[in-house]
Write an enzyme that holds these catalytic residues in place. Sequence first.
Site, PDB file in Angstrom:
ATOM      1  N   HIS A  60      -4.857  -7.146 -10.212  1.00 25.56           N
ATOM      2  CA  HIS A  60      -4.796  -5.795 -10.762  1.00 25.56           C
ATOM      3  C   HIS A  60      -5.953  -5.499 -11.684  1.00 25.56           C
ATOM      4  O   HIS A  60      -6.387  -4.371 -11.808  1.00 25.56           O
ATOM      5  CB  HIS A  60      -3.451  -5.565 -11.438  1.00 25.56           C
ATOM      6  CG  HIS A  60      -2.399  -5.390 -10.417  1.00 25.56           C
ATOM      7  ND1 HIS A  60      -1.651  -6.446  -9.952  1.00 25.56           N
ATOM      8  CD2 HIS A  60      -2.076  -4.321  -9.676  1.00 25.56           C
ATOM      9  CE1 HIS A  60      -0.881  -6.000  -8.996  1.00 25.56           C
ATOM     10  NE2 HIS A  60      -1.106  -4.729  -8.797  1.00 25.56           N
TER      11      HIS A  60
ATOM     12  N   ARG B 108       0.183   4.290  -9.917  1.00 24.02           N
ATOM     13  CA  ARG B 108       0.873   3.082 -10.391  1.00 24.02           C
ATOM     14  C   ARG B 108       1.361   3.324 -11.822  1.00 24.02           C
ATOM     15  O   ARG B 108       0.599   3.193 -12.773  1.00 24.02           O
ATOM     16  CB  ARG B 108      -0.088   1.889 -10.380  1.00 24.02           C
ATOM     17  CG  ARG B 108      -0.530   1.434  -8.998  1.00 24.02           C
ATOM     18  CD  ARG B 108      -1.531   0.296  -9.142  1.00 24.02           C
ATOM     19  NE  ARG B 108      -1.747  -0.448  -7.919  1.00 24.02           N
ATOM     20  CZ  ARG B 108      -2.789  -0.272  -7.108  1.00 24.02           C
ATOM     21  NH1 ARG B 108      -3.687   0.644  -7.386  1.00 24.02           N
ATOM     22  NH2 ARG B 108      -2.914  -1.017  -6.022  1.00 24.02           N
TER      23      ARG B 108
ATOM     24  N   ARG C  88       4.694   6.195  -7.949  1.00 28.99           N
ATOM     25  CA  ARG C  88       5.446   4.971  -7.635  1.00 28.99           C
ATOM     26  C   ARG C  88       6.271   4.575  -8.845  1.00 28.99           C
ATOM     27  O   ARG C  88       5.773   4.579  -9.974  1.00 28.99           O
ATOM     28  CB  ARG C  88       4.484   3.844  -7.262  1.00 28.99           C
ATOM     29  CG  ARG C  88       5.231   2.596  -6.826  1.00 28.99           C
ATOM     30  CD  ARG C  88       4.304   1.563  -6.269  1.00 28.99           C
ATOM     31  NE  ARG C  88       3.533   0.909  -7.322  1.00 28.99           N
ATOM     32  CZ  ARG C  88       2.630  -0.048  -7.087  1.00 28.99           C
ATOM     33  NH1 ARG C  88       2.385  -0.418  -5.852  1.00 28.99           N
ATOM     34  NH2 ARG C  88       1.978  -0.606  -8.066  1.00 28.99           N
TER      35      ARG C  88
ATOM     36  N   GLU D  93       5.693  -3.908   1.612  1.00 28.00           N
ATOM     37  CA  GLU D  93       4.810  -4.948   1.097  1.00 28.00           C
ATOM     38  C   GLU D  93       5.506  -6.299   1.003  1.00 28.00           C
ATOM     39  O   GLU D  93       4.906  -7.297   0.631  1.00 28.00           O
ATOM     40  CB  GLU D  93       4.242  -4.547  -0.272  1.00 28.00           C
ATOM     41  CG  GLU D  93       5.273  -4.142  -1.296  1.00 28.00           C
ATOM     42  CD  GLU D  93       4.650  -3.698  -2.614  1.00 28.00           C
ATOM     43  OE1 GLU D  93       3.460  -3.950  -2.863  1.00 28.00           O
ATOM     44  OE2 GLU D  93       5.382  -3.087  -3.427  1.00 28.00           O
TER      45      GLU D  93
ATOM     46  N   ASN E 147      -1.865  -5.531  -0.166  1.00 27.30           N
ATOM     47  CA  ASN E 147      -2.199  -6.566  -1.163  1.00 27.30           C
ATOM     48  C   ASN E 147      -1.059  -7.569  -1.280  1.00 27.30           C
ATOM     49  O   ASN E 147      -1.266  -8.783  -1.258  1.00 27.30           O
ATOM     50  CB  ASN E 147      -2.433  -5.946  -2.547  1.00 27.30           C
ATOM     51  CG  ASN E 147      -3.506  -4.883  -2.529  1.00 27.30           C
ATOM     52  OD1 ASN E 147      -4.316  -4.851  -1.617  1.00 27.30           O
ATOM     53  ND2 ASN E 147      -3.523  -4.028  -3.526  1.00 27.30           N
ATOM     54  N   ASP E 148       0.152  -7.030  -1.426  1.00 27.09           N
ATOM     55  CA  ASP E 148       1.300  -7.931  -1.546  1.00 27.09           C
ATOM     56  C   ASP E 148       1.784  -8.410  -0.191  1.00 27.09           C
ATOM     57  O   ASP E 148       2.241  -9.545  -0.060  1.00 27.09           O
ATOM     58  CB  ASP E 148       2.442  -7.241  -2.312  1.00 27.09           C
ATOM     59  CG  ASP E 148       2.226  -7.351  -3.817  1.00 27.09           C
ATOM     60  OD1 ASP E 148       1.876  -8.446  -4.280  1.00 27.09           O
ATOM     61  OD2 ASP E 148       2.385  -6.341  -4.522  1.00 27.09           O
TER      62      ASP E 148
ATOM     63  N   ARG F 159      -2.210 -13.760  -4.462  1.00 28.42           N
ATOM     64  CA  ARG F 159      -3.344 -12.831  -4.465  1.00 28.42           C
ATOM     65  C   ARG F 159      -4.269 -13.036  -5.661  1.00 28.42           C
ATOM     66  O   ARG F 159      -5.382 -12.554  -5.678  1.00 28.42           O
ATOM     67  CB  ARG F 159      -2.849 -11.378  -4.414  1.00 28.42           C
ATOM     68  CG  ARG F 159      -2.102 -10.939  -5.650  1.00 28.42           C
ATOM     69  CD  ARG F 159      -1.357  -9.630  -5.406  1.00 28.42           C
ATOM     70  NE  ARG F 159      -2.067  -8.484  -5.926  1.00 28.42           N
ATOM     71  CZ  ARG F 159      -1.618  -7.225  -5.876  1.00 28.42           C
ATOM     72  NH1 ARG F 159      -0.474  -6.966  -5.270  1.00 28.42           N
ATOM     73  NH2 ARG F 159      -2.302  -6.239  -6.369  1.00 28.42           N
TER      74      ARG F 159
ATOM     75  N   CYS G 197      -1.896   1.623   1.508  1.00 22.79           N
ATOM     76  CA  CYS G 197      -2.411   1.881   0.159  1.00 22.79           C
ATOM     77  C   CYS G 197      -2.952   0.622  -0.516  1.00 22.79           C
ATOM     78  O   CYS G 197      -3.340   0.657  -1.675  1.00 22.79           O
ATOM     79  CB  CYS G 197      -1.362   2.548  -0.718  1.00 22.79           C
ATOM     80  SG  CYS G 197       0.066   1.516  -1.044  1.00 22.79           S
TER      81      CYS G 197
END
Length: 574
Positions: A190, A297, A333, A433, A456-457, A467, A504
Site C-alpha cells: 500500500h 479506499r 469501498r 479478491e 493485488n490480493d 504481496r 481495480c
Amino acid sequence: MRKVLSGTAAARGSALGRARVRLPHALDVQEARIEPAEVESELARIHAAVETVRGEMHDLRERLHGALAQEVGEFLDLHALLLDDPELLRGIDALIRTGLYTADYALRLQRDRIAAVFEGMDDAYLRSRIDDIDQVIGRLHAALHRRAADLQGVAGEILVTDTIAPAELAQLQAQGVMGIVTAGGSALSHSAILARSLHLPLVVGAPLALQKVNDGDVLVIDGASGLVVLEPNADDLRAHRARVADSKRERKQLNRLRREPSRTLDGVDIKLWANAESRDDVAEAHALGAAGVGLYRTEFLFMHSRTLPDEETQFRAYRDLVLGMTGRTVTVRTLDLGADKADNTGLALRDEPNPALGLRGVRLSLARDGLLHAQLRAIVRASGYGPVRVLVPMVSGIEEMRAVRNALREVHASLRAEGHEVADHVPLGAMIEVPSAALALRGFIDLCDFLSIGTNDLVQYLLAADRTNEALGELYSPLHPAVLQLLRDVVRLAARRGKPVAVCGEIGGDPLFAPLLLALGLTELSLHPGTLLEVRRAIRGCDAAALRAAGPALLRARDRAGIERWLAAHAPRG
Ligand code: PEP
Ligand code: MG
C-alpha cells in the site's frame, strides 16, 4: 565513491538529493565487543546520542502548531518520558562498562530487556507501547551514526529506511522529501500504491542501501528502473537530468490525450475509472476524463487519525469526493483495515499471527459494533449529492454479501425515514479478491450490482505469495495461468449475468497489461490517475476483437514465460 545499488522500481520518477538515513526501529545489530580502553569513548557516544535526540524532540515539539500539536505532541511527550527514564541509560551504561559491548549492541540488549517486560503485560494497550520504545531506541541508534554536520529538515532529501508506512508518505512529501528508498517492501504494498498516487519516486527492496548510505551522501534514484546511485558522477547527473526532461516531454505528449476517448482501434470504448485516495487524486481523475472513481479506499481516512472518524466526519469526506467528481459515479469501498493497512485507531487487531488471513476488510466491519452502520450511513447520505456505489472488500462468500446487503437496505430506509435526501438506489458491489469469492461467485452474484476484481490480493491469496514480501520476487505475479483462468471465469460469468465488472488492482494501471486484460474480455479498468493517460494511449493502440480472438492462446500458456511471449506478440500499436 560512486556505487550503484539496485532495488525494485515501485513509483516512477527520478530524484536527486541528499540522503537521510533512518535505521530500523527493531535493531538488527550483531553482537560486538570493545576493548576496556574504549569504554569511555563508547559511553561518550551514547550520551551524546541521548542529548542529540533530546534536542531533536524538543525542537520538533516547538515546531508543532494547531491540530498537529495535540496529536503528535502526545507521542513526543511519551517518547521524551521514555528517553529520560534513568533505567534506560543506566542499563546501557552497565552493559558497555561491564559487558564491554559496543554502544549499538548495548542499545539493542537494553531494548530487548524493556520489550520483554512490556510483552509480558496483560494489557494490550501497554503491550502496544513497545512500538514507542522502538521509536525512541531507533532515534538513538540513528543519532549514534549521524555525521557531525547538523542536518535540518528533510526538504530536498531522499529518505533511506527499512520500511515506510503509508501514513508517513504524505507527511514526508509535504515536508519536501524528494524520494524514498526502502530496504524491504514490495511494489505492490500500500505504501507503493500511495507513493505512485503522490508521484513520489520510490525504490523498494534495496537492502544494501541501509548499509552503504550515510546521512548527507548524495543520491540519485530512479523509481522506474529501481536503481540507486550513491555519489553520482557527471554521467549519472546528466542521465538524471535527461530522465526529468523525458518525463516532462512524455507528460506533454500524453496530455494531448486528456480529452480523447479511451477507445480501441476497432471502436470499443473501455471505461477507465480512477483509484483515488486523496483530494488531489480526485481533481486529477476529473481533469483526465476518468469515467468516475472506481475505488476510493476509505481506510486512508482512518489510517491518518488516532480516533475513529464518526459518521459526520466520514459523510463530509465522501460528500466532498462526490462533489469533486461533478456527477460522475463514485465507488466508495467500505473499510479495508488490517494486514499491511495498519491503523492508529486500535480497530484492527495488533497481534494476529497471520494478519493477511485475519480479521480484516469486511470481516472487521461486521465484527465491530456500529462500524459498518456508521460508514454505510455516511456513504448513503453522500448519495444525495451525486451518484455513489458501495464496494465491499475481502468478500469470501455469500454470507458477508448478504449481511452488507441487509445493512445497506436498513440504512437506506432509515435515512429516508429521517428525511435525508438520498439516491433511490445505491448500487452494491463485491471486490473479487479472495479466491473463494471468485469460485463461488455464481452463488451470490445476484446480490451484487457490480463487481471489482482486486488482483493485488487475488494474486496473493491464489498463489500463497505475500504481496509485501520482496523475497518472493517473481513468485508474486499476475502472470500465472491460474490467475488468468480465474479472471476469465469471473468476467465471463459477470457478462452472462449482465453485471459490470472492472479490474481495480495495480495490473489495471500498467499499460503493458492492457492487451491481456482486453483479451480476457474486460471493458472496465480502475487505476491510479497517474497512469490513466498511459493506459489510454495503450488502449488506443489495441484491437479489441483481435485480442479477444487471441484470448484462447493466452489461456493456453502454461507458464510465465509463455504469457510474456503472448504479451510481446500483442503489444499495442504506436
Ligand atoms: C486489490 O487487492 O487488488 C485492491 C485493489 O485492493 P487493495 O490494494 O486496497 O488491497
Ligand atoms: Mg485488496
